[in-house]
Scaffold this motif. Structure first.
Motif, mmCIF file in Angstrom:
data_model
loop_
_atom_site.group_PDB
_atom_site.id
_atom_site.type_symbol
_atom_site.label_atom_id
_atom_site.label_comp_id
_atom_site.label_asym_id
_atom_site.label_seq_id
_atom_site.Cartn_x
_atom_site.Cartn_y
_atom_site.Cartn_z
ATOM 1 N N LEU A 70 0.836 -1.202 0.000
ATOM 2 C CA LEU A 70 0.000 0.000 0.000
ATOM 3 C C LEU A 70 0.878 1.262 0.000
ATOM 4 C CD1 LEU A 70 -2.823 1.185 0.021
ATOM 5 C CD2 LEU A 70 -2.807 1.000 2.523
ATOM 6 N N SER A 71 1.938 1.250 0.798
ATOM 7 C CA SER A 71 2.829 2.412 0.826
ATOM 8 C C SER A 71 3.543 2.577 -0.521
ATOM 9 C CB SER A 71 3.837 2.313 1.971
ATOM 10 O OG SER A 71 4.854 1.368 1.704
ATOM 11 N N LEU A 72 3.877 1.473 -1.171
ATOM 12 C CA LEU A 72 4.507 1.552 -2.487
ATOM 13 C C LEU A 72 3.538 2.127 -3.528
ATOM 14 C CD1 LEU A 72 6.546 -1.768 -2.564
ATOM 15 C CD2 LEU A 72 7.480 0.558 -2.647
ATOM 16 N N ALA A 73 2.266 1.783 -3.415
ATOM 17 C CA ALA A 73 1.272 2.345 -4.340
ATOM 18 C C ALA A 73 1.212 3.860 -4.188
ATOM 19 C CB ALA A 73 -0.106 1.712 -4.090
ATOM 20 N N VAL A 74 1.212 4.336 -2.955
ATOM 21 C CA VAL A 74 1.202 5.782 -2.705
ATOM 22 C C VAL A 74 2.499 6.401 -3.231
ATOM 23 C CG1 VAL A 74 1.202 7.557 -0.903
ATOM 24 C CG2 VAL A 74 -0.368 5.599 -0.741
ATOM 25 N N TYR A 75 3.614 5.754 -2.953
ATOM 26 C CA TYR A 75 4.920 6.238 -3.427
ATOM 27 C C TYR A 75 4.923 6.380 -4.948
ATOM 28 C CZ TYR A 75 9.963 6.065 -4.411
ATOM 29 O OH TYR A 75 11.224 6.312 -4.874
ATOM 30 N N CYS A 76 4.397 5.377 -5.647
ATOM 31 C CA CYS A 76 4.342 5.440 -7.115
ATOM 32 C C CYS A 76 3.478 6.599 -7.584
ATOM 33 C CB CYS A 76 3.806 4.129 -7.682
ATOM 34 S SG CYS A 76 4.972 2.777 -7.608
ATOM 35 N N GLY A 77 2.358 6.803 -6.918
ATOM 36 C CA GLY A 77 1.491 7.916 -7.291
ATOM 37 C C GLY A 77 2.167 9.259 -7.081
ATOM 38 N N VAL A 78 2.825 9.414 -5.943
ATOM 39 C CA VAL A 78 3.500 10.675 -5.640
ATOM 40 C C VAL A 78 4.668 10.907 -6.598
ATOM 41 C CG1 VAL A 78 4.897 11.890 -3.906
ATOM 42 C CG2 VAL A 78 2.780 10.737 -3.226
ATOM 43 N N THR A 79 5.493 9.882 -6.804
ATOM 44 C CA THR A 79 6.667 10.068 -7.653
ATOM 45 C C THR A 79 6.308 10.188 -9.135
ATOM 46 O OG1 THR A 79 7.107 7.684 -7.779
ATOM 47 C CG2 THR A 79 8.228 8.944 -6.037
ATOM 48 N N SER A 80 5.115 9.794 -9.502
ATOM 49 C CA SER A 80 4.722 9.938 -10.910
ATOM 50 C C SER A 80 4.710 11.413 -11.320
ATOM 51 C CB SER A 80 3.350 9.305 -11.165
ATOM 52 O OG SER A 80 2.315 10.082 -10.592
ATOM 53 N N VAL A 81 4.483 12.299 -10.356
ATOM 54 C CA VAL A 81 4.457 13.740 -10.630
ATOM 55 C C VAL A 81 5.764 14.196 -11.277
ATOM 56 C CG1 VAL A 81 4.381 16.018 -9.513
ATOM 57 C CG2 VAL A 81 2.802 14.221 -8.800
ATOM 58 N N PHE A 82 6.876 13.617 -10.835
ATOM 59 C CA PHE A 82 8.183 14.014 -11.357
ATOM 60 C C PHE A 82 8.368 13.620 -12.824
ATOM 61 C CE2 PHE A 82 8.931 13.333 -6.766
ATOM 62 C CZ PHE A 82 9.178 14.655 -6.434
ATOM 63 N N HIS A 83 7.552 12.700 -13.283
ATOM 64 C CA HIS A 83 7.685 12.202 -14.654
ATOM 65 C C HIS A 83 6.602 12.748 -15.588
ATOM 66 C CE1 HIS A 83 10.820 9.536 -13.300
ATOM 67 N NE2 HIS A 83 10.039 9.206 -12.294
ATOM 68 N N PHE A 84 5.739 13.588 -15.064
ATOM 69 C CA PHE A 84 4.706 14.177 -15.918
ATOM 70 C C PHE A 84 5.307 15.363 -16.667
ATOM 71 C CE2 PHE A 84 1.005 16.805 -16.957
ATOM 72 C CZ PHE A 84 0.307 15.880 -17.710
#
Length: 121
Positions: A70-84
Motif C-alpha cells: 500500500l505504501s509503495l502504491a502511494v509512493y508510485c502515485g506521488v513520484t509519478s508527478v516528477f515524470h509528468f
C-alpha cells in the motif's frame, strides 16, 4: 497456483524497487536532477534509495506485504508527478508505468503475501 502467482508478482515488483535503489546508488545525480527541477533537496534521493531497497526486500521476504505494498502504491502515485513532462515521451511512459505499478501494488495490498512468504506476515 494463486500462491505461486502472488510470489511471482511480489518478486517482479520487488525487482523494480531494488533495481531503482541500485540505480540511485550508482547514479544519484539523475534522480537528483528531477528533484532539483521541482525545487526539492537533492538529498531526498538517499531516503528514496533506502525506502526502495527496504520495501523491495520486504516484498521478497513476504514481510508486511499488505502495508508495504500500500505504501509503495502511494509512493508510485506521488513520484509519478516528477515524470509528468508532456514534451518528453520517455518521461510520460514512466509516468504511466508508475500508475500501472501502483495498481499492482494495490492488488498485492489486498491479496497479501500468499503461502510462500519467508517472513511472518
Amino acid at each position: 497456483m494463486n500462491d505461486v502467482l502472488l510470489l511471482l508478482a511480489r518478486l517482479l515488483i520487488a525487482l523494480l524497487f531494488v533495481g531503482g535503489a541500485v540505480q540511485k546508488a550508482v547514479s544519484p545525480d539523475d534522480a537528483g536532477a528531477l528533484l532539483a527541477g521541482f525545487g526539492l533537496p537533492v538529498a531526498l534521493v538517499w531516503g528514496a534509495l533506502v525506502y526502495n531497497a527496504l520495501a523491495g526486500v520486504a516484498l521478497v521476504a513476504g514481510w508486511a506485504v499488505r502495508p508495504v505494498a500500500l505504501s509503495l502504491a502511494v509512493y508510485c502515485g506521488v513520484t509519478s508527478v516528477f515524470h509528468f513532462l508532456p514534451d518528453d515521451p520517455w518521461q510520460i511512459s514512466i509516468f504511466v508505468k508508475n500508475w500501472a505499478i501502483a495498481g499492482g501494488c494495490l492488488a498485492l495490498s489486498v491479496a497479501g503475501a500468499g503461502r510462500f512468504a519467508w517472513a511472518t506476515q
